[in-house]
Design an enzyme around this catalytic site. Sequence first.
Site, PDB file in Angstrom:
ATOM      1  CE  LYS A 347      -4.432   0.352   0.436  1.00 19.85           C
ATOM      2  NZ  LYS A 347      -5.303   0.032  -0.684  1.00 19.85           N
ATOM      3  CE  LYS A 461      -4.563   3.609  -2.981  1.00 23.24           C
ATOM      4  NZ  LYS A 461      -5.744   3.999  -2.267  1.00 23.24           N
TER       5      LYS A 461
HETATM    6  P1  NAD Z   1     -12.212  -6.427   3.143  1.00 21.16           P
HETATM    7  O1  NAD Z   1     -11.109  -6.969   3.973  1.00 21.16           O
HETATM    8  O2  NAD Z   1     -13.463  -6.020   3.802  1.00 21.16           O
HETATM    9  O3  NAD Z   1     -12.598  -7.468   2.003  1.00 21.16           O
HETATM   10  C1  NAD Z   1     -11.692  -8.321   1.421  1.00 21.16           C
HETATM   11  C2  NAD Z   1     -12.333  -9.697   1.299  1.00 21.16           C
HETATM   12  O4  NAD Z   1     -11.434 -10.540   0.606  1.00 21.16           O
HETATM   13  C3  NAD Z   1     -12.598 -10.376   2.638  1.00 21.16           C
HETATM   14  O5  NAD Z   1     -13.947 -10.763   2.712  1.00 21.16           O
HETATM   15  C4  NAD Z   1     -11.664 -11.589   2.647  1.00 21.16           C
HETATM   16  O6  NAD Z   1     -12.243 -12.695   3.293  1.00 21.16           O
HETATM   17  C5  NAD Z   1     -11.503 -11.824   1.158  1.00 21.16           C
HETATM   18  N1  NAD Z   1     -10.313 -12.535   0.719  1.00 21.16           N
HETATM   19  C6  NAD Z   1      -9.037 -12.459   1.158  1.00 21.16           C
HETATM   20  N2  NAD Z   1      -8.228 -13.258   0.435  1.00 21.16           N
HETATM   21  C7  NAD Z   1      -9.008 -13.829  -0.506  1.00 21.16           C
HETATM   22  C8  NAD Z   1      -8.768 -14.728  -1.558  1.00 21.16           C
HETATM   23  N3  NAD Z   1      -7.559 -15.226  -1.773  1.00 21.16           N
HETATM   24  N4  NAD Z   1      -9.801 -15.099  -2.343  1.00 21.16           N
HETATM   25  C9  NAD Z   1     -11.046 -14.603  -2.137  1.00 21.16           C
HETATM   26  N5  NAD Z   1     -11.345 -13.766  -1.131  1.00 21.16           N
HETATM   27  C10 NAD Z   1     -10.328 -13.381  -0.331  1.00 21.16           C
HETATM   28  O7  NAD Z   1     -11.559  -5.215   2.330  1.00 21.16           O
HETATM   29  P2  NAD Z   1     -12.286  -4.056   1.487  1.00 21.16           P
HETATM   30  O8  NAD Z   1     -12.441  -2.864   2.364  1.00 21.16           O
HETATM   31  O9  NAD Z   1     -13.472  -4.608   0.808  1.00 21.16           O
HETATM   32  O10 NAD Z   1     -11.130  -3.731   0.444  1.00 21.16           O
HETATM   33  C11 NAD Z   1     -10.794  -4.686  -0.524  1.00 21.16           C
HETATM   34  C12 NAD Z   1      -9.481  -4.344  -1.185  1.00 21.16           C
HETATM   35  O11 NAD Z   1      -9.619  -3.119  -1.881  1.00 21.16           O
HETATM   36  C13 NAD Z   1      -8.307  -4.191  -0.220  1.00 21.16           C
HETATM   37  O12 NAD Z   1      -7.155  -4.772  -0.764  1.00 21.16           O
HETATM   38  C14 NAD Z   1      -8.112  -2.699  -0.171  1.00 21.16           C
HETATM   39  O13 NAD Z   1      -6.784  -2.331   0.111  1.00 21.16           O
HETATM   40  C15 NAD Z   1      -8.495  -2.316  -1.586  1.00 21.16           C
HETATM   41  N6  NAD Z   1      -8.839  -0.909  -1.662  1.00 21.16           N
HETATM   42  C16 NAD Z   1      -9.921  -0.426  -0.999  1.00 21.16           C
HETATM   43  C17 NAD Z   1     -10.234   0.932  -1.081  1.00 21.16           C
HETATM   44  C18 NAD Z   1     -11.431   1.522  -0.395  1.00 21.16           C
HETATM   45  O14 NAD Z   1     -11.595   2.705  -0.392  1.00 21.16           O
HETATM   46  N7  NAD Z   1     -12.314   0.741   0.152  1.00 21.16           N
HETATM   47  C19 NAD Z   1      -9.399   1.776  -1.826  1.00 21.16           C
HETATM   48  C20 NAD Z   1      -8.306   1.246  -2.485  1.00 21.16           C
HETATM   49  C21 NAD Z   1      -8.053  -0.107  -2.416  1.00 21.16           C
END
Ligand code: NAD
Length: 505
Positions: A347, A461
């Site tokens: 990140k 990003k």
């Molecule tokens: P979250 O942790 O709520 O959701 C991620 C999901 O992925 C979880 O339910 C987890 O069980 C699942 N997971 C993990 N490994 C997995 C795999 N190998 N196969 C399938 N499922 C798997 O996170 P989020 O808030 O939904 O964010 C998701 C991603 O988006 C993160 O990597 C985050 O850094 C990225 N992101 C989010 C934002 C934002 O504003 N929300 C911005 C930029 C990037």
Amino acid sequence: MKVQSTTTQQDDHFLISDYDYKSTNIEKNGDKYIAKPQITNFKFKTDTRIPKLGVMLVGWGGNNGTTLTGGILANKFNITWNSRRGTHQPNFYGSLTQSSVIKIGTCNTEEVFVPFKDVLPMVNPCDIVFGGWDISSLNLADAMSRAQVVDYDLQQKLRPYLEKLVPLPSIYYPDFIAANQGDRADNVIPGNNKLEHLNIIRKNIADFKQQNNLDKVILLWTANTERFCVEDPNVHGTAEKLMKSIESSHPEISASTIFACAACLEGCSFINGSPQNTIVPGVIELAEKAGVFVAGDDFKTGQTKFKTCLVEYLVGAGIKPKAIISYNHLGNNDGKNLSQESCFKSKERSKKTCVDDILESNKVLYPTEEELNIDHTIVIKYCPETGDSKKAMDEYIAEIFLGGRQTFAVYNVCEDSLLAAPLIMDLLLLCELFERIQFSKDSTEFQRFDTVLSWLSYLMKAPKSESGITTINALSRQRAMLENLVKVCAGLTVDDNLRLEVRYG
Ligand code: NAD
């Protein structure tokens, strides 16, 4: 909207527009630039038939996955809900395609704007069929409650729709995400054979497409941020080497790269919403062979969007940013995962590179490499009480006239998944649209855009670009690029903001 012009033609299936692209070729002669304006003819051909689109999310049961799915269903069925602020109607605020407008011209002296989504035929988000995988077995109704993003009343109203949706078991390589995720991993494809994993994911995609009678499917990674894989040309460098490494279950093949390969091999485009280096060169080659797109990395939602806007403004005003210090604290599962150093590093890298090209463009402010090396610090702390309401606190210190300082302290509350969900929707809708656009340069044969879809950089990003093409991070340039392409394809004039027709009729 209908365009009447001798440079556009439309039949039942295609809209073809003719565009004279004006650019300037620069030659260097000692310390002088010689500028030579030129015109190149392009034709854009857009297939106007709207397909039945399926989307498979990796990490479907996470905060983003549940918020996106629930939010679209709320819009589809026009579900209203109550909170202490009153009754709410569903909307698509935060979506470039659904809630922003584009200027299409002037009527007398009035500027005329239409919704972005109305300039070219696009899939209606409410018609998307969703599916996907998660290492957690919760159905989407329970997963939405766990996420604590959506108002309670809306959660209750969405429950009958969401409890029927259950993520498919997924690939779980514990070494790539934080150890603290282990306790939710109860929905995992067994075994350690990476080729078998790839084949199961491929079959999932094919079954989903067939069972829902879909014209096309797009895959998007919104699962946890992985650590970077240790990239090695012998492991990841070509499609052949990558497939061999998967066959031998090489330890540096991540789960996200398996999903990207499966997507390409099933003829689906793949979007990476997290910062890690999923889209290795072998994946790009596979995508190229399959004629699909890859796009990444990492959604540009709150803090970074603002950063690439503010720094663009400062540098554009001739003011010299000298330090950017960014603190974040967040309490969702993303934050929990990022509390492990290896995942944080992914990140940190994508958050840090987002202003580089903006600074590099201005040699008046930054004449030397050394000066480009500004203090840019990223701190992320996991604080469970904060939930999904991420707090971003940034200090920007800039040098102004005669050695003075201008300092901004910005406090940005980013309701993370409520910002990310509409943005994910835009990525999917635009990626689908780009699959229907072809171009021809100087009357050569029509061809598709490059495999790496950097047109979507406004939403990313750390935008991944085609090799040899520099990345643009400045937000207004990224938006103008998208807006202008859509206008050009529709046969509209690109706006240079001179407004001569208003000034001089
Ligand atoms: P979250 O942790 O709520 O959701 C991620 C999901 O992925 C979880 O339910 C987890 O069980 C699942 N997971 C993990 N490994 C997995 C795999 N190998 N196969 C399938 N499922 C798997 O996170 P989020 O808030 O939904 O964010 C998701 C991603 O988006 C993160 O990597 C985050 O850094 C990225 N992101 C989010 C934002 C934002 O504003 N929300 C911005 C930029 C990037």
